[in-house]
Design a protein around this motif. Sequence first.
Motif, short mmCIF file in Angstrom:
data_model
loop_
_atom_site.label_atom_id
_atom_site.label_comp_id
_atom_site.label_asym_id
_atom_site.label_seq_id
_atom_site.Cartn_x
_atom_site.Cartn_y
_atom_site.Cartn_z
N ASP A 1 0.84 -1.18 0.00
CA ASP A 1 0.00 0.00 0.00
C ASP A 1 0.89 1.25 0.00
N ALA A 2 0.43 2.26 -0.68
CA ALA A 2 1.22 3.48 -0.82
C ALA A 2 1.20 4.34 0.44
N SER A 3 0.15 4.26 1.25
CA SER A 3 0.04 5.11 2.45
C SER A 3 -0.78 4.41 3.51
N VAL A 4 -0.79 5.01 4.69
CA VAL A 4 -1.64 4.49 5.78
C VAL A 4 -3.10 4.54 5.36
N VAL A 5 -3.50 5.61 4.68
CA VAL A 5 -4.89 5.74 4.22
C VAL A 5 -5.22 4.62 3.24
N ASP A 6 -4.34 4.37 2.28
CA ASP A 6 -4.57 3.31 1.31
C ASP A 6 -4.70 1.94 2.00
N ALA A 7 -3.84 1.69 2.98
CA ALA A 7 -3.88 0.42 3.71
C ALA A 7 -5.19 0.28 4.48
N ALA A 8 -5.62 1.35 5.14
CA ALA A 8 -6.88 1.31 5.89
C ALA A 8 -8.06 1.08 4.95
N PRO A 69 5.93 26.83 -3.01
CA PRO A 69 6.18 25.40 -3.20
C PRO A 69 7.63 24.98 -2.95
N ALA A 70 8.59 25.90 -3.14
CA ALA A 70 10.00 25.57 -2.89
C ALA A 70 10.27 25.30 -1.41
N GLU A 71 9.39 25.81 -0.53
CA GLU A 71 9.54 25.52 0.91
C GLU A 71 8.91 24.18 1.26
N GLY A 72 8.01 23.68 0.41
CA GLY A 72 7.42 22.36 0.62
C GLY A 72 6.66 22.21 1.91
N ARG A 73 5.88 23.23 2.29
CA ARG A 73 5.09 23.15 3.53
C ARG A 73 3.83 22.34 3.25
N LEU A 74 3.83 21.10 3.71
CA LEU A 74 2.74 20.17 3.41
C LEU A 74 1.60 20.31 4.40
N ALA A 75 0.39 20.40 3.87
CA ALA A 75 -0.83 20.41 4.68
C ALA A 75 -1.37 18.99 4.71
N LEU A 76 -0.96 18.24 5.74
CA LEU A 76 -1.32 16.82 5.80
C LEU A 76 -2.82 16.60 5.80
N THR A 77 -3.59 17.49 6.42
CA THR A 77 -5.04 17.31 6.42
C THR A 77 -5.58 17.31 4.99
N GLU A 78 -5.05 18.17 4.14
CA GLU A 78 -5.52 18.22 2.75
C GLU A 78 -5.06 17.00 1.97
N ILE A 79 -3.87 16.51 2.26
CA ILE A 79 -3.38 15.30 1.60
C ILE A 79 -4.25 14.11 2.00
N ILE A 80 -4.56 13.99 3.28
CA ILE A 80 -5.39 12.88 3.75
C ILE A 80 -6.80 12.98 3.16
N ARG A 81 -7.36 14.20 3.11
CA ARG A 81 -8.68 14.38 2.47
C ARG A 81 -8.63 13.90 1.02
N GLU A 123 10.72 9.47 18.94
CA GLU A 123 9.38 8.96 19.24
C GLU A 123 8.40 9.40 18.17
N ARG A 124 7.29 8.70 18.09
CA ARG A 124 6.23 9.01 17.13
C ARG A 124 4.89 9.03 17.85
N ASN A 125 3.91 9.69 17.22
CA ASN A 125 2.55 9.65 17.72
C ASN A 125 1.84 8.46 17.10
N LEU A 126 0.59 8.28 17.41
CA LEU A 126 -0.18 7.10 17.05
C LEU A 126 -1.13 7.36 15.90
N VAL A 127 -1.26 6.40 15.00
CA VAL A 127 -2.31 6.42 13.98
C VAL A 127 -3.37 5.42 14.45
N LEU A 128 -4.60 5.86 14.51
CA LEU A 128 -5.67 5.02 15.04
C LEU A 128 -6.80 4.94 14.03
#
Length: 133
Positions: A1-8, A69-81, A123-128
Amino acid sequence: DASVVDAAMRVFDENGSSVEHIRGFIACGIGPTKFFHHSNGKGARATMNAQMVNYFVEQWGTTCIIGDPAEGRLALTEIIRGQLAKHGVHPAHVVSDGTDTFNDVWSTKQPVWHSHRRDASGERNLVLVIRHR
């Protein structure tokens, strides 16, 4: 799977879940102001970051990148959406709690959340993922 979302989503699909019943809730993520992947400069990292940012823009549009875009500030909420929408989940069925694990602080200026990027502790946080019947 390409991502956690794809796997879920693969697991939901394998178990016969209908996408119209799937809701996404994004909690405790790093915000785009400190989740940057610079592509200005030279070297393999800059090239890799530019390729990654271009991929996200091609897949989900410019809403997943904040600012230059050269700074590459990713909005993870938009990527997950975008990832969930690719699987047929309606964007209105995906919400975020607005938490920014890097920048959220108490009135004492102490961090509210652990941040892998800020704390450099390894350390990392949790994906649930929760499935209600």
